[in-house]
Write an enzyme that holds these catalytic residues in place. Structure first.
Site, short mmCIF file in Angstrom:
data_model
loop_
_atom_site.label_atom_id
_atom_site.label_comp_id
_atom_site.label_asym_id
_atom_site.label_seq_id
_atom_site.Cartn_x
_atom_site.Cartn_y
_atom_site.Cartn_z
N SER A 86 0.84 -1.20 0.00
CA SER A 86 0.00 0.00 0.00
C SER A 86 0.87 1.24 0.00
O SER A 86 1.79 1.37 0.82
CB SER A 86 -0.92 0.03 1.23
OG SER A 86 -1.64 1.25 1.25
N VAL A 102 7.38 2.33 4.06
CA VAL A 102 8.32 1.66 3.16
C VAL A 102 7.84 1.74 1.71
O VAL A 102 8.63 1.97 0.80
CB VAL A 102 8.57 0.20 3.60
CG1 VAL A 102 9.50 -0.51 2.63
CG2 VAL A 102 9.15 0.15 5.01
N CYS A 103 6.55 1.61 1.49
CA CYS A 103 6.01 1.70 0.13
C CYS A 103 6.18 3.10 -0.43
O CYS A 103 6.52 3.28 -1.60
CB CYS A 103 4.53 1.31 0.12
SG CYS A 103 4.21 -0.38 0.69
N ASP A 104 5.97 4.09 0.41
CA ASP A 104 6.18 5.49 0.05
C ASP A 104 7.64 5.70 -0.36
O ASP A 104 7.93 6.23 -1.43
CB ASP A 104 5.80 6.37 1.24
CG ASP A 104 6.01 7.85 0.98
OD1 ASP A 104 5.00 8.56 0.83
OD2 ASP A 104 7.17 8.32 0.96
#
Length: 173
Positions: free
Chosen positions: A59, A64-66
């Site tokens: 997501s 971490v995805c950002d």
């Protein structure tokens, strides 16, 4: 029956199950159907004849995805136009569009697998217990073959950015 694989990844230290096949380097890249931020379909063949760097995240609204998407967006700025860079998650396209606008993401195209989970199922990265996609990176060459594959063993960890970008650069040489 769809294949289920265990012992490959963990989420916050706990083992989880991946649904789908093990996609290996050298094999034909599986087809997929996802949607872009305008709800238009995008398939593997949408970038036919181009190198594809596909970053897969659970997501965009997590740290971490950002970080991962921003890093690939920054690195993609130095890549030629014949390289398509995608980030695929199960986030709704509207949320992806909002996130990209707030983050200033311009080179990476965010795509959503929320409708059919076809990317997750065909690339073996759908987490059975969470119905999210496992953090992973795939590079597809111009002939539609897998040139690089990494499924990050701990979902909350970052991928090997340097190795993924090296795979893309090797295809450009």
């Amino acid at each position: 029956m769809t294949e289920k694989r265990t012992g490959i990844i963990r989420f916050k230290g706990n083992p989880v199950t991946l649904v789908g096949p093990d996609v290996t380097v050298g094999s034909p890249a599986p087809d997929f159907k996802v949607v872009d931020n305008g709800l238009q379909p995008v398939t593997r063949d949408s970038a036919k004849g181009k190198i594809q760097l596909i970053a897969v995240v659970p997501s965009l609204d997590t740290g971490v995805c950002d970080t991962m998407t921003r890093k690939f967006n920054q690195d993609a700025a130095a890549l030629p136009e014949n390289v398509e860079v995608y980030t695929i998650s199960v986030d709704l396209p509207f949320a992806q569009k909002r996130w990209c606008g707030n983050a200033g993401i311009e080179r990476v195209k965010t795509l959503s697998d929320y409708q059919e989970r076809s990317f997750g199922l065909n690339y073996g990265v759908l987490i059975d217990e969470l119905k999210l996609l496992a953090r992973s990176v795939f590079v597809i060459d111009v002939d539609g073959k897998i040139a690089y594959s990494e499924i990050v063993s701990e979902v909350t960890a970052e991928p090997d950015y340097a190795a993924a970008l090296a795979a893309v650069r090797a295809l450009l040489a």
